[in-house]
Design a protein around this motif. Structure first.
Motif, PDB file in Angstrom:
ATOM      1  N   SER A 156     -10.621  -4.809  -4.067  1.00 50.60           N
ATOM      2  CA  SER A 156     -10.023  -3.709  -3.238  1.00 50.60           C
ATOM      3  C   SER A 156     -11.441  -3.156  -2.230  1.00 50.60           C
ATOM      4  N   ALA A 157     -11.010  -2.614  -1.210  1.00 51.66           N
ATOM      5  CA  ALA A 157     -11.967  -1.834  -0.503  1.00 51.66           C
ATOM      6  C   ALA A 157     -12.066  -0.546  -0.965  1.00 51.66           C
ATOM      7  N   ILE A 158     -13.272   0.042  -1.333  1.00 53.25           N
ATOM      8  CA  ILE A 158     -13.389   1.565  -1.889  1.00 53.25           C
ATOM      9  C   ILE A 158     -13.701   2.550  -0.759  1.00 53.25           C
ATOM     10  N   ILE A 159     -12.778   3.919  -0.746  1.00 54.03           N
ATOM     11  CA  ILE A 159     -13.137   4.608   0.169  1.00 54.03           C
ATOM     12  C   ILE A 159     -13.278   6.157  -0.631  1.00 54.03           C
ATOM     13  N   ALA A 182     -17.026   2.845   3.502  1.00 52.58           N
ATOM     14  CA  ALA A 182     -16.233   1.701   2.728  1.00 52.58           C
ATOM     15  C   ALA A 182     -17.075   0.643   2.024  1.00 52.58           C
ATOM     16  N   THR A 183     -17.153   0.672   0.961  1.00 52.77           N
ATOM     17  CA  THR A 183     -17.676  -0.501  -0.099  1.00 52.77           C
ATOM     18  C   THR A 183     -16.553  -1.716  -0.269  1.00 52.77           C
ATOM     19  N   VAL A 184     -17.131  -2.840  -0.374  1.00 50.98           N
ATOM     20  CA  VAL A 184     -16.051  -4.063  -0.364  1.00 50.98           C
ATOM     21  C   VAL A 184     -16.606  -5.046  -1.562  1.00 50.98           C
ATOM     22  N   SER A 185     -15.843  -5.968  -1.990  1.00 52.21           N
ATOM     23  CA  SER A 185     -16.441  -7.048  -3.010  1.00 52.21           C
ATOM     24  C   SER A 185     -15.341  -8.174  -2.824  1.00 52.21           C
ATOM     25  N   GLY A 186     -15.796  -9.272  -3.029  1.00 48.64           N
ATOM     26  CA  GLY A 186     -15.047 -10.659  -3.051  1.00 48.64           C
ATOM     27  C   GLY A 186     -15.351 -11.608  -1.904  1.00 48.64           C
ATOM     28  N   CYS A 187     -15.518 -12.883  -2.272  1.00 56.13           N
ATOM     29  CA  CYS A 187     -15.841 -13.809  -1.275  1.00 56.13           C
ATOM     30  C   CYS A 187     -14.726 -14.279  -0.335  1.00 56.13           C
ATOM     31  N   GLY A 188     -13.575 -13.406  -0.540  1.00 57.76           N
ATOM     32  CA  GLY A 188     -12.468 -14.109   0.635  1.00 57.76           C
ATOM     33  C   GLY A 188     -12.069 -15.656   0.359  1.00 57.76           C
ATOM     34  N   MET A 284      -6.563  -7.084   1.611  1.00 56.29           N
ATOM     35  CA  MET A 284      -7.532  -6.504   0.644  1.00 56.29           C
ATOM     36  C   MET A 284      -7.058  -5.031   0.476  1.00 56.29           C
ATOM     37  N   PRO A 285      -6.642  -4.456  -0.523  1.00 58.55           N
ATOM     38  CA  PRO A 285      -6.018  -3.324  -0.572  1.00 58.55           C
ATOM     39  C   PRO A 285      -7.372  -2.058  -0.413  1.00 58.55           C
ATOM     40  N   VAL A 286      -6.915  -0.915   0.104  1.00 60.93           N
ATOM     41  CA  VAL A 286      -7.931   0.159   0.476  1.00 60.93           C
ATOM     42  C   VAL A 286      -7.460   1.137  -0.545  1.00 60.93           C
ATOM     43  N   VAL A 287      -8.362   1.352  -1.302  1.00 57.64           N
ATOM     44  CA  VAL A 287      -8.258   2.354  -2.602  1.00 57.64           C
ATOM     45  C   VAL A 287      -9.118   3.553  -2.381  1.00 57.64           C
ATOM     46  N   ASP A 288      -8.715   4.742  -2.858  1.00 60.50           N
ATOM     47  CA  ASP A 288      -9.542   5.846  -2.818  1.00 60.50           C
ATOM     48  C   ASP A 288     -10.188   5.794  -4.554  1.00 60.50           C
ATOM     49  N   ILE A 289     -11.622   6.378  -4.417  1.00 59.70           N
ATOM     50  CA  ILE A 289     -12.289   6.277  -5.567  1.00 59.70           C
ATOM     51  C   ILE A 289     -11.673   7.394  -6.593  1.00 59.70           C
ATOM     52  N   SER A 290     -11.076   8.303  -6.098  1.00 60.62           N
ATOM     53  CA  SER A 290     -10.546   9.259  -7.372  1.00 60.62           C
ATOM     54  C   SER A 290      -9.903   8.610  -8.360  1.00 60.62           C
ATOM     55  N   ASP A 291      -8.828   7.919  -7.759  1.00 58.79           N
ATOM     56  CA  ASP A 291      -7.706   7.516  -8.761  1.00 58.79           C
ATOM     57  C   ASP A 291      -7.641   6.046  -8.633  1.00 58.79           C
ATOM     58  N   ARG A 292      -8.558   5.064  -7.749  1.00 61.91           N
ATOM     59  CA  ARG A 292      -8.304   3.649  -7.642  1.00 61.91           C
ATOM     60  C   ARG A 292      -6.769   3.159  -7.106  1.00 61.91           C
ATOM     61  N   GLN A 293      -6.055   4.297  -6.599  1.00 57.74           N
ATOM     62  CA  GLN A 293      -4.649   3.854  -5.908  1.00 57.74           C
ATOM     63  C   GLN A 293      -4.538   3.526  -4.632  1.00 57.74           C
ATOM     64  N   PRO A 294      -3.860   2.472  -4.276  1.00 59.09           N
ATOM     65  CA  PRO A 294      -3.858   1.949  -2.900  1.00 59.09           C
ATOM     66  C   PRO A 294      -3.533   3.122  -1.497  1.00 59.09           C
ATOM     67  N   VAL A 295      -4.161   3.186  -1.057  1.00 63.08           N
ATOM     68  CA  VAL A 295      -3.881   4.151   0.381  1.00 63.08           C
ATOM     69  C   VAL A 295      -3.606   3.408   1.717  1.00 63.08           C
ATOM     70  N   GLY A 296      -3.904   2.198   1.680  1.00 64.46           N
ATOM     71  CA  GLY A 296      -3.832   1.143   2.952  1.00 64.46           C
ATOM     72  C   GLY A 296      -4.177  -0.152   2.419  1.00 64.46           C
TER      73      GLY A 296
END
Length: 405
Positions: A156-159, A182-188, A284-296
Motif C-alpha cells: 500500500s501507499a501510506i499517507i 506519500a511513502t511506498v513499498s514493493g518492486c511492482g 496499489m491501495p492508498v491507506v491512511d496511517i491512522s488505521d491502515r484502511q484504504p482511502v483510494g
C-alpha cells in the motif's frame, strides 16, 4: 508450450532462453515475441518487518552457567531458547529483524554484520551473573534466517490525513499531515509473487533465493490472502550476501531489509499471461496511517515509470550545514562525511532529496494520485535497482546449475 523436463534439459545443455523480469517486460512493451522464453527470473528487495533468525551461539566453556536468562548481540535483545542447553555454555536463540539496540541499530543491521563476517559482541545474564563473548558467523554451529511474511503481491501507499506529523515505520522522517506526502513499498512488475499470483511455482517446498542464498518456501505468510498473497521462506545465513540485506532506520526505529528472488518456468500460456503483468496493471491501495484502511487507489506505474534509479549529487549546491541533515537522516548510512554518496550502499529511497535544504541531492521519485491531486512520494522502502541485480544473480545461478527450477 513446453514441459518442466524439457526446460530442465535446455538449462542443462545451455540452450535455454532465460530473461529477467525487466527484460521480458521490455520485450512485451516493444511488441517483440516472447514465445521462445523458457525461464523468467524475478526479485524483490525492501523493508520486510517479518524477518527473524534462529542462531546457536557459543558463549562460554561447558559448566560456566546453567542457562541464559537474557542475551543480546551487539546490544540487540534476543529470546533465548526454547532449548535450554543446560550447562553447555551454548545458547539457542531467536532474534527479530525489528529488535532494537537503539534508534540507529537493530536486527537488520545485525544480520548484515553477521553475514559480512564482522565480529559480534554477545552479552548473557544467568542467575544474576554476566557473561560475554565475541563471535563471528563462522563460529555459530547453526544460523538460519526466516520470514513470517515477505514479498507481498502488492503493498500500500501510506499517507497521513491528520493535521500533524506522525512517526511511523513507513517513513524515515515524521510523515507530514494533510495528505501532503506519500511513502511506498514493493518492486511492482518484477516482484516474484506479482508474476506468480497463484503461487503455482512458489508453493511450500519451492526453491527461492533469500538474500542471495538458496532457500525454500515454507508456505504463505501471516496476513496472506488470495488477493494479496505473500510468502514465508527460509535459508542458511552462512550462504547469504550482505549486499541484499541490512538495516533501514525509520522515524519509529530500525527495520530490516530482505531480498527474495526466484525463477519461473514458462510452461504454458497461463504462466506467460501472469508474467506479462506491467506496473500500470498493478493497483496499489492508498491507506491512511491512522488505521491502515484504504482511502483510494494508485498504481505502481506512478512509483517506477520514469523515476529515479539513482540519486544525483551536486556538491556546488552545498550550504555546509553542520551537522549535515541528509547524512544524519539517511536510513542506510550511504552518505559519506564529505557528502558524496556510496552508490553501492544507497537504497535510492529519496530521504536525502526530501530533507536537503540546498537540493544537493536530486532525483524524481514521482507522485501518487489521490482525490484528483498528486501527492509527492517522499520515501521508497523498496530498492528496485537492487532487486534487478538479484534477478540477474538468479539468472547466472541457473546458467551455472546452482539453482534448480
Amino acid at each position: 508450450m513446453r514441459s518442466i523436463d524439457e526446460i530442465r534439459t535446455a538449462l542443462a545443455d545451455g540452450s535455454a532462453v532465460i530473461l529477467t523480469a525487466s527484460e521480458l517486460k521490455k520485450r512485451i512493451t516493444q511488441g517483440d515475441t516472447v514465445s521462445d522464453v523458457d525461464v523468467v527470473t524475478c526479485g524483490t528487495c525492501g523493508v520486510m518487518s517479518g524477518t527473524y533468525a534462529v542462531l546457536s551461539v557459543p558463549v562460554a566453556p561447558p559448566g560456566t552457567f546453567s542457562r541464559a536468562d537474557t542475551i543480546s548481540l551487539n546490544g540487540v535483545p534476543a529470546i533465548p531458547g526454547p532449548c535450554p542447553n543446560e550447562r553447555l555454555g551454548l545458547v539457542d536463540l531467536m532474534v527479530f529483524g525489528t529488535a532494537h539496540a537503539d534508534d540507529r541499530y537493530g536486527g537488520g543491521h545485525l544480520f548484515h554484520d553477521l553475514i559480512a563476517g564482522e565480529e559480534i559482541h554477545i552479552a548473557v545474564t544467568s542467575a544474576g551473573k554476566d557473561y560475554e563473548a565475541y563471535v563471528t558467523l563462522s563460529d555459530l554451529p547453526f544460523a538460519r534466517l526466516f520470514t513470517t511474511r515477505s514479498a507481498f503481491k502488492n503493498y500500500s501507499a501510506i499517507i497521513n490525513q491528520s493535521s500533524g506529523p506522525v512517526k511511523t515505520i513507513f517513513s524515515a522522517l515524521p510523515l507530514q499531515g494533510t495528505s501532503t506526502q506519500a511513502t511506498v513499498s514493493g518492486c511492482g512488475e518484477i516482484n516474484p509473487v506479482e508474476n506468480d499470483p497463484t503461487l503455482r511455482f512458489l508453493s511450500a517446498g519451492s526453491p527461492v533465493i533469500l538474500n542471495g542464498a538458496g532457500g525454500r518456501v515454507i508456505g504463505t505468510g501471516t496476513r496472506s490472502s488470495p488477493y494479496r498473497p505473500n510468502l514465508s521462506v527460509h535459508a542458511d545465513l552462512k550462504e547469504m550476501d550482505a549486499h541484499f540485506c541490512g538495516g533501514f532506520r525509520t522515524a519509529a526505529g530500525p527495520e530490516c531489509i530482505t531480498s527474495i528472488g526466484t525463477a519461473i518456468p514458462v510452461v504454458d500460456t497461463d504462466v506467460l499471461s501472469s508474467l506479462s503483468v506491467l506496473d500500470c496493471d498493478i493497483a496499489m491501495p492508498v491507506v491512511d496511517i491512522s488505521d491502515r484502511q484504504p482511502v483510494g487507489t494508485a498504481s505502481y506505474e506512478q512509483v517506477w515509470t520514469g523515476t529515479a534509479t539513482r540519486v544525483l549529487y551536486h556538491p556546488e549546491r552545498c550550504l555546509h550545514c553542520s551537522p549535515c541533515d541528509a547524512r544524519t537522516a539517511c536510513p542506510v548510512d550511504a552518505i559519506r562525511e564529505d557528502g558524496t554518496i556510496n552508490q553501492t550502499q544507497c537504497f535510492v529511497c529519496g530521504t536525502c532529496v526530501q530533507i536537503c535544504k540546498g537540493s544537493v541531492y536530486e532525483g524524481n521519485f514521482g507522485s501518487i494520485t489521490y482525490e484528483g491531486a498528486g501527492i509527492p512520494i517522499v520515501l521508497r522502502q523498496s530498492d528496485r535497482r537492487r532487486a534487478e541485480i538479484l534477478c540477474r544473480r538468479v539468472r547466472d545461478m541457473l546458467v551455472r546449475g546452482e539453482f534448480q527450477i
